[in-house]
Scaffold this motif. Structure first.
Motif, PDB file in Angstrom:
ATOM      1  N   SER A 168       0.834  -1.205   0.000  1.00 33.29           N
ATOM      2  CA  SER A 168       0.000   0.000   0.000  1.00 33.29           C
ATOM      3  C   SER A 168       0.868   1.255   0.000  1.00 33.29           C
ATOM      4  CB  SER A 168      -0.917   0.005   1.232  1.00 33.29           C
ATOM      5  OG  SER A 168      -1.829  -1.072   1.180  1.00 33.29           O
ATOM      6  N   ALA A 172       1.382   4.693  -2.649  1.00 32.58           N
ATOM      7  CA  ALA A 172       0.871   5.951  -2.101  1.00 32.58           C
ATOM      8  C   ALA A 172       1.848   7.100  -2.322  1.00 32.58           C
ATOM      9  CB  ALA A 172       0.608   5.780  -0.612  1.00 32.58           C
ATOM     10  N   SER A 175       1.610  12.231   1.485  1.00 29.48           N
ATOM     11  CA  SER A 175       0.557  12.450   2.479  1.00 29.48           C
ATOM     12  C   SER A 175      -0.238  11.175   2.739  1.00 29.48           C
ATOM     13  CB  SER A 175      -0.382  13.567   2.015  1.00 29.48           C
ATOM     14  OG  SER A 175      -1.001  13.224   0.777  1.00 29.48           O
ATOM     15  N   GLU A 176      -0.468  10.402   1.689  1.00 26.03           N
ATOM     16  CA  GLU A 176      -1.204   9.143   1.843  1.00 26.03           C
ATOM     17  C   GLU A 176      -0.408   8.153   2.690  1.00 26.03           C
ATOM     18  OE1 GLU A 176      -3.674   9.072  -2.402  1.00 26.03           O
ATOM     19  OE2 GLU A 176      -1.690   8.136  -2.239  1.00 26.03           O
ATOM     20  N   THR A 177       0.919   8.186   2.540  1.00 25.31           N
ATOM     21  CA  THR A 177       1.779   7.292   3.317  1.00 25.31           C
ATOM     22  C   THR A 177       1.616   7.553   4.810  1.00 25.31           C
ATOM     23  OG1 THR A 177       3.429   7.093   1.565  1.00 25.31           O
ATOM     24  CG2 THR A 177       4.178   6.646   3.801  1.00 25.31           C
ATOM     25  N   GLN A 178       1.589   8.828   5.196  1.00 23.86           N
ATOM     26  CA  GLN A 178       1.426   9.177   6.610  1.00 23.86           C
ATOM     27  C   GLN A 178       0.073   8.704   7.129  1.00 23.86           C
ATOM     28  OE1 GLN A 178       3.996  10.201   8.373  1.00 23.86           O
ATOM     29  NE2 GLN A 178       5.109  10.066   6.424  1.00 23.86           N
ATOM     30  N   GLU A 179      -0.953   8.827   6.301  1.00 27.81           N
ATOM     31  CA  GLU A 179      -2.285   8.370   6.699  1.00 27.81           C
ATOM     32  C   GLU A 179      -2.301   6.851   6.891  1.00 27.81           C
ATOM     33  OE1 GLU A 179      -5.008   9.725   3.766  1.00 27.81           O
ATOM     34  OE2 GLU A 179      -4.680  11.854   4.188  1.00 27.81           O
ATOM     35  N   LEU A 180      -1.599   6.130   6.009  1.00 27.30           N
ATOM     36  CA  LEU A 180      -1.522   4.675   6.119  1.00 27.30           C
ATOM     37  C   LEU A 180      -0.814   4.258   7.408  1.00 27.30           C
ATOM     38  CD1 LEU A 180      -0.587   3.757   2.425  1.00 27.30           C
ATOM     39  CD2 LEU A 180      -2.665   3.034   3.632  1.00 27.30           C
ATOM     40  N   MET A 182      -0.565   6.029  10.180  1.00 30.11           N
ATOM     41  CA  MET A 182      -1.411   6.361  11.327  1.00 30.11           C
ATOM     42  C   MET A 182      -2.520   5.322  11.497  1.00 30.11           C
ATOM     43  SD  MET A 182      -1.854   8.253  13.866  1.00 30.11           S
ATOM     44  CE  MET A 182      -0.677   9.562  13.466  1.00 30.11           C
ATOM     45  N   ALA A 183      -3.127   4.917  10.383  1.00 35.88           N
ATOM     46  CA  ALA A 183      -4.188   3.914  10.450  1.00 35.88           C
ATOM     47  C   ALA A 183      -3.648   2.586  10.961  1.00 35.88           C
ATOM     48  CB  ALA A 183      -4.821   3.733   9.067  1.00 35.88           C
ATOM     49  N   GLU A 186      -3.080   2.924  14.727  1.00 29.61           N
ATOM     50  CA  GLU A 186      -4.328   2.941  15.487  1.00 29.61           C
ATOM     51  C   GLU A 186      -4.993   1.564  15.532  1.00 29.61           C
ATOM     52  OE1 GLU A 186      -6.575   5.985  13.570  1.00 29.61           O
ATOM     53  OE2 GLU A 186      -5.578   7.622  14.666  1.00 29.61           O
ATOM     54  N   ARG A 199       9.270   4.574   9.835  1.00 33.13           N
ATOM     55  CA  ARG A 199       9.441   5.983   9.455  1.00 33.13           C
ATOM     56  C   ARG A 199      10.877   6.257   9.008  1.00 33.13           C
ATOM     57  NH1 ARG A 199       5.196   9.269  10.453  1.00 33.13           N
ATOM     58  NH2 ARG A 199       3.673   8.675  12.055  1.00 33.13           N
TER      59      ARG A 199
END
Length: 210
Positions: A168, A172, A175-180, A182-183, A186, A199
């Motif tokens: 994934s 990406a 910005s999408e990488t950071q969202e991935l 974080m998800a 979580e 990171r």
């Protein structure tokens, strides 16, 4: 003779070519040699007949380099061999499958097996059947290989990041990488320590390439 009816014969060690020799683990190889010296060869090696005019010897090794080298070191001139009539490509695939079946290979070795089998035209399902894994895992590895994602593959191999997440991320943007990430954090897919490692890997990927 067909592939379904191979036979075991004693053949001269000097008549066997090892096309792609591997570096042996010295400790493991000594154990093999000592065992053969004490009780003899328990399992024959596997060779294929070389077609006339192809190669300098009548046989090419498919599986059993360690046993072959041990017998040679012990001064033996012949070895028990299972002889199969297959072409070079089939012999190479047989070597991969037999080595995987005999032991649990390192992750990096498995990735190389996937690359070789895909290059030879096998489907994801066929590769999965030969290596004892799932077609979806093979598909993920192939996706990363095709994108040149060596850093992400290495991270997945080391267990720092789930393979599906690595795929994934490879698709990406920043910005999408950071969202991935974080998800994944979580959901518990990445722990605090692992997300720090990932990171750093992604920072190296940004600076130095895939």
């Amino acid at each position: 003779m067909s592939l379904s009816s191979p036979r075991i014969e004693m053949i001269p060690i000097a008549d066997i070519t090892v096309a792609n020799p591997r570096v042996r683990n010295a400790k493991i190889h000594k154990t093999i040699t000592d065992s053969i010296d004490k009780v003899g060869l328990k399992r024959p090696i596997t060779v294929r007949r070389a077609p006339p005019g192809h190669g300098n010897t009548p046989y090419a090794l498919i599986c059993g380099q360690g046993r072959l080298e041990s017998c040679r070191m012990l001064g033996q001139t012949e070895i028990a061999a299972l002889i199969v009539d297959v072409d070079e490509e089939t012999g190479h695939v047989m070597s991969i499958v037999e080595n995987v079946a005999r032991r649990t290979p390192r992750a990096a070795e498995t990735l190389e097996h996937v690359r070789v089998l895909k290059q030879r035209g096998y489907t994801d399902g066929e590769v999965a059947a030969k290596l004892g894994c799932t077609a979806s895992w093979v598909n993920n590895v192939v996706n990363l290989l095709e994108r040149g994602e060596k850093r992400l593959l290495a991270a997945a191999e080391a267990g720092h990041i789930p393979l599906n997440l690595a795929v994934s991320i490879s698709r990406a943007n920043g910005s999408e990488t950071q969202e991935l990430l974080m998800a994944a954090y979580e959901s518990g897919e990445l722990t605090g320590r692992k997300i720090t490692v990932v990171r750093k890997i992604l920072e190296q990927r940004e600076r130095s390439g895939k």
